[in-house]
Design a protein around this motif. Sequence first.
Motif, mmCIF file in Angstrom:
data_model
loop_
_atom_site.group_PDB
_atom_site.id
_atom_site.type_symbol
_atom_site.label_atom_id
_atom_site.label_comp_id
_atom_site.label_asym_id
_atom_site.label_seq_id
_atom_site.Cartn_x
_atom_site.Cartn_y
_atom_site.Cartn_z
ATOM 1 N N GLN A 74 -10.013 -4.715 89.299
ATOM 2 C CA GLN A 74 -10.058 -4.149 88.080
ATOM 3 C C GLN A 74 -10.905 -2.640 88.337
ATOM 4 O O GLN A 74 -10.300 -1.647 87.915
ATOM 5 C CB GLN A 74 -10.395 -4.583 86.992
ATOM 6 N N ILE B 25 -8.787 -0.061 90.367
ATOM 7 C CA ILE B 25 -7.714 0.340 89.687
ATOM 8 C C ILE B 25 -7.959 1.230 88.480
ATOM 9 O O ILE B 25 -7.488 2.314 88.458
ATOM 10 C CB ILE B 25 -6.731 -0.893 89.236
ATOM 11 N N TRP C 102 -0.165 1.630 92.936
ATOM 12 C CA TRP C 102 0.821 0.818 93.434
ATOM 13 C C TRP C 102 0.309 -0.519 93.689
ATOM 14 O O TRP C 102 -0.579 -0.168 94.601
ATOM 15 C CB TRP C 102 1.687 1.699 94.426
ATOM 16 N N LEU C 103 0.795 -1.513 93.290
ATOM 17 C CA LEU C 103 0.154 -2.814 93.559
ATOM 18 C C LEU C 103 1.375 -3.654 94.258
ATOM 19 O O LEU C 103 2.313 -3.459 93.701
ATOM 20 C CB LEU C 103 -0.005 -3.826 92.110
ATOM 21 N N ALA D 60 -0.862 -9.505 92.836
ATOM 22 C CA ALA D 60 -0.980 -7.985 92.195
ATOM 23 C C ALA D 60 -0.224 -7.962 90.952
ATOM 24 O O ALA D 60 -0.523 -7.042 90.035
ATOM 25 C CB ALA D 60 0.257 -7.406 93.214
ATOM 26 N N LEU D 61 0.872 -8.805 90.445
ATOM 27 C CA LEU D 61 1.201 -8.974 89.148
ATOM 28 C C LEU D 61 0.357 -9.171 88.026
ATOM 29 O O LEU D 61 0.138 -8.617 87.280
ATOM 30 C CB LEU D 61 2.535 -9.766 89.016
ATOM 31 N N SER E 69 -1.873 -6.464 87.382
ATOM 32 C CA SER E 69 -1.537 -5.404 86.334
ATOM 33 C C SER E 69 -1.592 -6.031 84.958
ATOM 34 O O SER E 69 -1.814 -5.078 84.029
ATOM 35 C CB SER E 69 -0.124 -4.921 86.889
ATOM 36 N N LEU F 34 -5.332 -6.074 83.458
ATOM 37 C CA LEU F 34 -6.038 -5.016 82.988
ATOM 38 C C LEU F 34 -6.310 -4.658 81.559
ATOM 39 O O LEU F 34 -5.563 -4.984 80.822
ATOM 40 C CB LEU F 34 -5.267 -3.590 83.436
ATOM 41 N N SER G 294 -6.775 -3.145 78.196
ATOM 42 C CA SER G 294 -5.841 -2.550 77.311
ATOM 43 C C SER G 294 -6.545 -1.174 76.683
ATOM 44 O O SER G 294 -7.833 -1.560 76.361
ATOM 45 C CB SER G 294 -4.845 -2.921 76.205
#
Length: 147
Positions: free
Chosen positions: A112, A115, A126-127, A137-138, A141, A144, A146
């Motif tokens: 985190q 990123i 890109w992850l 990786a998903l 994303s 994270l 908001s």
Amino acid sequence: MDFFEDALRKPGFNWRGALSLASASKLSYESPDAIGRVVKEEWGLRRTGIFKGGDTFGFAAENHRLLIVAMRGTNSIGDWADNLRVTVKSRNYGTVHRGFFNAYNRVAPMLQKRILDAASKGKAIWLTGHSLGGAVALLASLELPSG
């Protein structure tokens, strides 16, 4: 290893970008020294982080325009234990495979931070990952903050 930085600076899907991310996923199985050498000498980027928590492993590579985070897939008994932990955990976006979530949580603070720092600088992010690494990786994303 095939890598096309220019393809990763374009929005949307393109085959050269997909091949570049697949190469990053493959590279995640190598030693940190080998990763650093390929990222610098072949890709012209700098390795800016190794993410390791338990058996979860990945790396970050970047320059002033982009960040790539690549996570390794199943590579150990511990990874297999995560794969087989098939109960689910509820999240605000749905239910998640608990083993994948546990693997992600081992490296979450490091991921985190990297990123969010890249996002604050307007970098393309890109992850990627193979197998278990793709799930990590998903989740990176989805998890994270908001806002």
